[in-house]
Scaffold this motif. Structure first.
Motif, PDB file in Angstrom:
ATOM      1  N   UNK A 215       0.708  -1.197   0.026  1.00 44.66           N
ATOM      2  CA  UNK A 215       0.068  -0.124  -0.015  1.00 44.66           C
ATOM      3  C   UNK A 215       0.928   1.179   0.078  1.00 44.66           C
ATOM      4  N   UNK A 216       2.041   1.288   0.695  1.00 39.06           N
ATOM      5  CA  UNK A 216       2.879   2.213   0.782  1.00 39.06           C
ATOM      6  C   UNK A 216       3.498   2.519  -0.691  1.00 39.06           C
ATOM      7  N   UNK A 217       3.584   1.508  -1.370  1.00 38.49           N
ATOM      8  CA  UNK A 217       4.224   2.032  -2.925  1.00 38.49           C
ATOM      9  C   UNK A 217       3.159   2.649  -3.673  1.00 38.49           C
ATOM     10  N   UNK A 218       1.889   2.508  -3.305  1.00 35.32           N
ATOM     11  CA  UNK A 218       1.076   3.092  -4.046  1.00 35.32           C
ATOM     12  C   UNK A 218       0.743   4.745  -3.872  1.00 35.32           C
ATOM     13  N   UNK A 219       0.564   4.948  -2.468  1.00 35.02           N
ATOM     14  CA  UNK A 219       0.192   6.253  -1.973  1.00 35.02           C
ATOM     15  C   UNK A 219       1.147   6.590  -1.012  1.00 35.02           C
ATOM     16  N   UNK A 220       0.972   7.855  -0.578  1.00 32.39           N
ATOM     17  CA  UNK A 220       1.733   8.505   0.448  1.00 32.39           C
ATOM     18  C   UNK A 220       1.433   8.303   1.950  1.00 32.39           C
ATOM     19  N   UNK A 221       1.998   7.442   2.659  1.00 33.50           N
ATOM     20  CA  UNK A 221       1.809   7.498   4.280  1.00 33.50           C
ATOM     21  C   UNK A 221       2.864   8.205   4.896  1.00 33.50           C
ATOM     22  N   UNK A 222       2.260   8.709   5.852  1.00 35.69           N
ATOM     23  CA  UNK A 222       3.139   9.421   6.918  1.00 35.69           C
ATOM     24  C   UNK A 222       3.271   8.760   8.270  1.00 35.69           C
ATOM     25  N   UNK A 223       2.431   7.759   8.656  1.00 28.02           N
ATOM     26  CA  UNK A 223       2.495   7.492   9.951  1.00 28.02           C
ATOM     27  C   UNK A 223       1.854   5.888   9.990  1.00 28.02           C
ATOM     28  N   UNK A 224       2.495   5.135  10.776  1.00 33.20           N
ATOM     29  CA  UNK A 224       2.049   3.814  10.928  1.00 33.20           C
ATOM     30  C   UNK A 224       2.279   3.503  12.379  1.00 33.20           C
ATOM     31  N   UNK A 225       1.070   2.980  13.034  1.00 31.38           N
ATOM     32  CA  UNK A 225       0.816   2.874  14.308  1.00 31.38           C
ATOM     33  C   UNK A 225       0.543   1.099  14.432  1.00 31.38           C
ATOM     34  N   UNK A 226       1.212   0.715  15.585  1.00 34.21           N
ATOM     35  CA  UNK A 226       0.864  -0.789  16.102  1.00 34.21           C
ATOM     36  C   UNK A 226       0.383  -0.490  17.621  1.00 34.21           C
ATOM     37  N   UNK A 227      -0.866  -0.613  17.627  1.00 34.52           N
ATOM     38  CA  UNK A 227      -1.376  -0.713  19.107  1.00 34.52           C
ATOM     39  C   UNK A 227      -2.029  -2.027  19.483  1.00 34.52           C
ATOM     40  N   UNK A 228      -1.453  -2.797  20.264  1.00 35.47           N
ATOM     41  CA  UNK A 228       0.012  -2.735  21.018  1.00 35.47           C
ATOM     42  C   UNK A 228       0.888  -3.792  20.059  1.00 35.47           C
ATOM     43  N   UNK A 229       2.136  -3.389  19.913  1.00 33.99           N
ATOM     44  CA  UNK A 229       3.214  -4.328  19.393  1.00 33.99           C
ATOM     45  C   UNK A 229       3.285  -5.661  20.083  1.00 33.99           C
ATOM     46  N   UNK A 230       3.065  -5.536  21.556  1.00 32.73           N
ATOM     47  CA  UNK A 230       3.477  -6.906  22.111  1.00 32.73           C
ATOM     48  C   UNK A 230       2.160  -7.625  22.785  1.00 32.73           C
ATOM     49  N   UNK A 231       0.981  -7.137  22.453  1.00 29.89           N
ATOM     50  CA  UNK A 231      -0.151  -7.819  23.183  1.00 29.89           C
ATOM     51  C   UNK A 231      -0.215  -9.014  23.013  1.00 29.89           C
ATOM     52  N   UNK A 232      -0.276  -9.310  21.604  1.00 35.19           N
ATOM     53  CA  UNK A 232      -0.393 -10.614  21.261  1.00 35.19           C
ATOM     54  C   UNK A 232       0.539 -11.602  21.351  1.00 35.19           C
ATOM     55  N   UNK A 233       1.897 -11.135  21.895  1.00 35.11           N
ATOM     56  CA  UNK A 233       3.078 -11.947  21.970  1.00 35.11           C
ATOM     57  C   UNK A 233       2.898 -12.615  23.674  1.00 35.11           C
ATOM     58  N   UNK A 234       1.893 -11.952  24.426  1.00 30.45           N
ATOM     59  CA  UNK A 234       1.804 -12.331  25.664  1.00 30.45           C
ATOM     60  C   UNK A 234       0.859 -13.501  25.731  1.00 30.45           C
ATOM     61  N   UNK A 235       0.107 -13.730  24.619  1.00 34.39           N
ATOM     62  CA  UNK A 235      -0.870 -14.822  24.711  1.00 34.39           C
ATOM     63  C   UNK A 235      -0.245 -16.173  23.878  1.00 34.39           C
ATOM     64  N   UNK A 236       0.459 -15.709  22.622  1.00 41.62           N
ATOM     65  CA  UNK A 236       0.703 -16.703  21.595  1.00 41.62           C
ATOM     66  C   UNK A 236       2.060 -17.490  22.122  1.00 41.62           C
ATOM     67  N   UNK A 237       2.920 -16.940  23.111  1.00 43.76           N
ATOM     68  CA  UNK A 237       3.843 -17.533  23.709  1.00 43.76           C
ATOM     69  C   UNK A 237       3.785 -17.641  25.179  1.00 43.76           C
ATOM     70  N   UNK A 238       3.927 -18.647  25.715  1.00 45.06           N
ATOM     71  CA  UNK A 238       3.825 -18.660  27.135  1.00 45.06           C
ATOM     72  C   UNK A 238       5.217 -19.456  28.029  1.00 45.06           C
ATOM     73  N   UNK A 239       5.557 -18.992  29.136  1.00 44.84           N
ATOM     74  CA  UNK A 239       6.508 -19.901  29.845  1.00 44.84           C
ATOM     75  C   UNK A 239       8.056 -19.409  29.320  1.00 44.84           C
ATOM     76  N   UNK A 240       8.977 -19.731  30.064  1.00 45.93           N
ATOM     77  CA  UNK A 240      10.011 -19.575  29.750  1.00 45.93           C
ATOM     78  C   UNK A 240      10.732 -20.617  28.737  1.00 45.93           C
ATOM     79  N   UNK A 241       9.896 -21.558  28.409  1.00 46.38           N
ATOM     80  CA  UNK A 241      10.335 -22.597  27.343  1.00 46.38           C
ATOM     81  C   UNK A 241      10.089 -21.991  25.868  1.00 46.38           C
ATOM     82  N   UNK A 242       9.295 -20.995  25.985  1.00 41.22           N
ATOM     83  CA  UNK A 242       9.073 -20.289  24.721  1.00 41.22           C
ATOM     84  C   UNK A 242       9.569 -18.822  24.547  1.00 41.22           C
ATOM     85  N   UNK A 243      10.290 -18.480  25.520  1.00 42.29           N
ATOM     86  CA  UNK A 243      10.865 -17.211  25.628  1.00 42.29           C
ATOM     87  C   UNK A 243      11.822 -16.883  24.458  1.00 42.29           C
ATOM     88  N   UNK A 244      12.683 -17.650  23.957  1.00 43.75           N
ATOM     89  CA  UNK A 244      13.530 -17.597  22.966  1.00 43.75           C
ATOM     90  C   UNK A 244      13.029 -17.438  21.707  1.00 43.75           C
TER      91      UNK A 244
END
Length: 344
Positions: A215-244
């Motif tokens: 999409x950025x190739x076709x038109x001018x974007x000035x801002x990109x927001x990710x809210x929140x960048x880490x929320x899904x990582x807290x649920x998709x990965x659990x425990x120290x075994x999946x920390x790496x």
């Protein structure tokens, strides 16, 4: 007579088939001409996506060779990686870099005091991380930036569209309409200039960046927001075994964000959640919080801003780390008009 009549009927059928064939041929030609722009657009998006994917691949994957490391080292000056012909990998002078830095656009936050601490606003071409507790103003600041990035350059805007990846389901278009009235912008145009996508897992969140690049190739974007960048990582990965695995996945995602900022000059703003730090110091100093993501997040962010609650609707922003900004605090207020200065 009967034979002549049959010949006439056969001739008429032949003429009809010929006309139908010509009409079908013309119809196919028109259909091809109508579909040609769509086909070219699709190919353009696919090429752009593949190119950005190539840029995000580590060197060991993009420049595979069966030769030994020693042989590759001796031949590196003669045979370089193909991507090195497309991306400048050499040195440049600090003068040229300084001239490029002078052209960087700053997007206003809506608060003059906060812009003063940030020396103009949110910087384009880099990643700005905003972390804090719930109700500290992270999402409200993101909504305000979605509007201010559409302002003209002389008003502190970026004259471009905004892209919003929502991982928490907290995006509200009506807030954009309220903030647009404050700056005198047409509400319908503001909403049309914001591209929104909901992320449902970490893999989907990463795949959205490929679509964003197209999409950025076709038109001018000035801002990109990710809210929140880490929320899904807290649920998709659990425990120290999946920390790496979690940290590696997060590092690749943040690297892709930085590539978008470098290639298209957009201001990348990511919000981050916090976790309570429970140790011996909490007994004497009270509960302590720290942003999640560890050192991976800390090193990937160019500028880190910490938000905390104040009195009433007042919020306090502190510059935690930045290559050019000193540590400082700024007060701002959250109102129906978005982020504004504190009214004493």
């Amino acid at each position: 007579m009967e034979q002549q009549r049959n010949q006439k009927v056969a001739q008429e059928q032949k003429t009809k088939r010929k006309r139908y064939s010509m009409a079908l041929s013309l119809s196919n030609n028109f259909r091809r001409r109508a579909l040609l722009p769509l086909i070219l657009r699709s190919l353009k998006m696919r090429v752009s996506a593949l190119w950005n994917l190539l840029l995000t691949l580590p060197g060991k994957n993009s420049c595979k060779s069966k030769e030994s490391a020693r042989l590759k080292l001796t031949r590196s000056s003669k045979q370089a990686c193909p991507s090195s012909k497309l991306v400048p990998l050499g040195f440049t002078s600090a003068t040229q870099l300084h001239a490029q830095r002078l052209e960087i656009i700053q997007i206003t936050s809506g608060s003059r005091e906060l812009d003063k601490v940030l020396e103009g606003g949110i910087e384009t071409g880099s990643i700005t991380e905003i972390y804090g507790e719930f109700r500290s103003g992270k999402t409200q600041l993101c909504h305000t930036l979605c509007v201010t990035c559409q302002l003209p350059l002389d008003q502190g805007g970026g004259e471009g569209k905004a892209m919003y990846i929502d991982a928490e389901g907290t995006f509200r278009p009506q807030r954009l309409l309220q903030i647009a009235d404050r700056f005198g912008l047409n509400g319908a145009d503001v909403l049309e200039n914001v591209a929104y996508a909901r992320a449902y897992n970490t893999d989907h969140q990463s795949r959205l960046l490929l679509e964003a690049a197209s999409m950025m190739v076709e038109t001018r974007f000035a801002l990109m927001i990710v809210d929140s960048a880490t929320a899904l990582y807290r649920t998709d990965f659990s425990g120290r075994g999946e920390l790496s695995a979690r940290q590696m996945h997060l590092a690749k995602f943040l690297r892709s964000l930085q590539k978008l900022a470098d290639e298209f000059g957009v201001a990348v703003v990511i919000t981050n959640q916090v976790v309570a730090q429970v140790d011996g110091s909490a007994i004497f100093a009270g509960p302590q919080i720290k942003p999640i993501g560890g050192n991976i997040m800390a090193h990937a962010s160019t500028t880190r801003l910490a938000l905390r609650k104040g009195r009433g609707e007042e919020r306090i922003c502190k510059v935690i780390s930045s290559p050019c900004l000193p540590e400082a605090d700024a007060r701002f207020q959250i109102s129906a008009e978005g982020v504004t200065d504190v009214k004493d």
